[in-house]
Design an enzyme around this catalytic site. Structure first.
Site, short mmCIF file in Angstrom:
data_model
loop_
_atom_site.label_atom_id
_atom_site.label_comp_id
_atom_site.label_asym_id
_atom_site.label_seq_id
_atom_site.Cartn_x
_atom_site.Cartn_y
_atom_site.Cartn_z
N PHE A 32 0.87 -1.19 0.00
CA PHE A 32 0.00 0.00 0.00
C PHE A 32 0.91 1.24 0.00
O PHE A 32 0.82 2.11 0.85
CB PHE A 32 -0.96 0.01 1.18
CG PHE A 32 -2.25 0.69 0.85
CD1 PHE A 32 -3.16 0.11 -0.04
CD2 PHE A 32 -2.56 1.93 1.38
CE1 PHE A 32 -4.34 0.76 -0.39
CE2 PHE A 32 -3.74 2.59 1.03
CZ PHE A 32 -4.63 1.99 0.16
N HIS A 34 3.14 4.50 -0.48
CA HIS A 34 2.88 5.94 -0.56
C HIS A 34 4.22 6.65 -0.74
O HIS A 34 5.27 5.99 -0.86
CB HIS A 34 2.13 6.42 0.68
CG HIS A 34 2.77 5.98 1.97
ND1 HIS A 34 3.98 6.47 2.41
CD2 HIS A 34 2.38 5.06 2.90
CE1 HIS A 34 4.30 5.90 3.56
NE2 HIS A 34 3.36 5.02 3.87
N HIS A 37 7.28 5.49 1.18
CA HIS A 37 8.01 4.32 0.65
C HIS A 37 8.84 4.72 -0.57
O HIS A 37 9.96 4.25 -0.74
CB HIS A 37 7.02 3.23 0.22
CG HIS A 37 6.20 2.67 1.34
ND1 HIS A 37 4.85 2.87 1.44
CD2 HIS A 37 6.56 1.92 2.42
CE1 HIS A 37 4.40 2.25 2.52
NE2 HIS A 37 5.40 1.68 3.13
N GLY A 148 12.35 3.58 7.19
CA GLY A 148 11.89 4.95 7.42
C GLY A 148 12.03 5.33 8.89
O GLY A 148 11.83 4.52 9.78
N LYS A 150 10.02 7.12 10.50
CA LYS A 150 8.73 7.16 11.20
C LYS A 150 8.64 6.02 12.22
O LYS A 150 8.16 6.20 13.31
CB LYS A 150 7.56 7.08 10.22
CG LYS A 150 6.22 7.28 10.95
CD LYS A 150 5.06 7.31 10.01
CE LYS A 150 4.68 5.94 9.55
NZ LYS A 150 4.09 5.10 10.61
N ASP A 151 9.16 4.86 11.82
CA ASP A 151 9.21 3.72 12.74
C ASP A 151 10.56 3.76 13.45
O ASP A 151 11.43 2.91 13.22
CB ASP A 151 9.02 2.41 11.96
CG ASP A 151 7.66 2.37 11.30
OD1 ASP A 151 6.67 2.21 12.01
OD2 ASP A 151 7.59 2.51 10.06
N SER A 187 0.54 4.07 5.62
CA SER A 187 -0.52 3.31 4.94
C SER A 187 -1.80 3.34 5.77
O SER A 187 -2.91 3.32 5.25
CB SER A 187 -0.09 1.87 4.73
OG SER A 187 1.13 1.84 4.02
O1 PAF Z 1 7.93 -1.11 8.53
C1 PAF Z 1 7.31 -2.01 7.96
O2 PAF Z 1 6.57 -1.78 7.01
C2 PAF Z 1 7.45 -3.44 8.47
O3 PAF Z 1 7.54 -3.50 9.85
C3 PAF Z 1 8.61 -4.19 7.79
C4 PAF Z 1 9.95 -3.58 8.15
C5 PAF Z 1 8.42 -4.20 6.30
C6 PAF Z 1 8.63 -5.65 8.29
O4 PAF Z 1 7.45 -6.31 7.98
#
Ligand code: PAF
Length: 267
Positions: A32, A34, A37, A148, A150-151, A187
């Site tokens: 999904f 955006h 990504h 990213g 953000k995480d 997303s």
């Molecule tokens: O950040 C994410 O989208 C997910 O946690 C990842 C790193 C793709 C693992 O599934």
């Protein structure tokens, strides 16, 4: 652009590319896609990757039983178009069945940085993330992988896993991409109504004008958000810091309606 569903074929292609001297970047995603990504793919290009492998996989193992695995937004056709447009050279779209074979029983647990913040509220989440990311590393042999900011906690946990388990790759962390309103791209923003989207901007506004944890929490509550946590931590160790200042990261998780949003700023 090549597409692979079978992990063994993905692995063979990456191995061959690597033997041919190509520099491989991995951009792990749950699809999904955006602009956030796409900025990771851009970052991979800027760092000189010859092959950019984007994985699109909603990883069941990182969702809790009451979380949104079943309803997590998916749009494979649009993801493929965006990857092609952004310059990915391969997309990996495995199924849960071929990523987790019957009686799968091996997991990766990071036991320090995963403890607090999202790790405390989402038991098993980082175990699922580390496990799938370790598998993706083994399947794609990247020279570097892009995540990213953000995480934020996720990026720190993965860095630690790479160090502790001697994965031979660099972890690159790309800045948060925001909408014009400041809302961090995610997303999950697709779950928000127009009215919730407006209220959700309290998070990025509060972080941009951060003064204290107590004030930020108050501002979020005033905007009608249900705070999961607001914490000021050391940006490297993720240990709580009483006095916000240089080298700290302020992280927020808050519910806007039923949608859990996260965001952060490094001071
Ligand atoms: O950040 C994410 O989208 C997910 O946690 C990842 C790193 C793709 C693992 O599934």
């Amino acid at each position: 652009m090549r597409t692979f569903r079978d992990p063994a074929l993905m692995q063979r292609w990456c191995r061959e590319r690597k033997l041919a001297g190509r520099r491989i970047a991995l951009v792990p995603t749950m699809g999904f896609l955006h602009e956030g990504h796409l900025s990771l793919i851009e970052a991979a290009k800027r760092r000189g990757a010859d092959e950019i492998v984007v994985s699109v996989f909603v990883n069941p193992v990182q969702f809790g039983p009451k979380e949104d695995y079943a309803t997590y937004p998916r749009d494979e056709r649009s993801d493929l178009a965006k990857c092609r447009w952004a310059g990915a050279t391969a997309v990996f779209l495995p199924t849960p069945e071929n990523m987790y074979l019957p009686r799968h029983s091996t997991y990766v647990n990071e036991e320090d940085l995963s403890k607090g913040l999202c790790g405390a509220r989402r038991p098993g989440h980082f175990r699922g993330v580390c496990t799938v990311v370790a598998k993706l590393f083994n399947l794609t042999h990247p020279d570097f992988a892009v995540f990213g900011q953000k995480d934020y906690q996720q990026a720190q946990v993965i860095r630690r896993m790479v160090r502790d388990l001697n994965f031979d790759l660099d972890v690159v962390v790309a800045p948060i991409v925001r909408e014009d309103t400041g809302l961090a791209k995610s997303s999950r923003n697709t779950y928000l109504t127009e009215e919730e989207r407006d209220r959700a901007t309290a998070i990025s506004k509060g972080l941009a004008n951060f003064r204290s944890v107590a004030k930020l929490r108050r501002d979020l509550e005033r905007a009608g958000l249900k705070v999961d946590y607001v914490e000021c931590v050391d940006a490297g160790t993720l240990e709580p810091r009483k006095k916000p200042g240089k080298g700290c990261c302020v992280l927020v998780a808050a519910y806007c309606g039923k949608t859990r949003l996260i965001d952060n700023v490094v001071l």
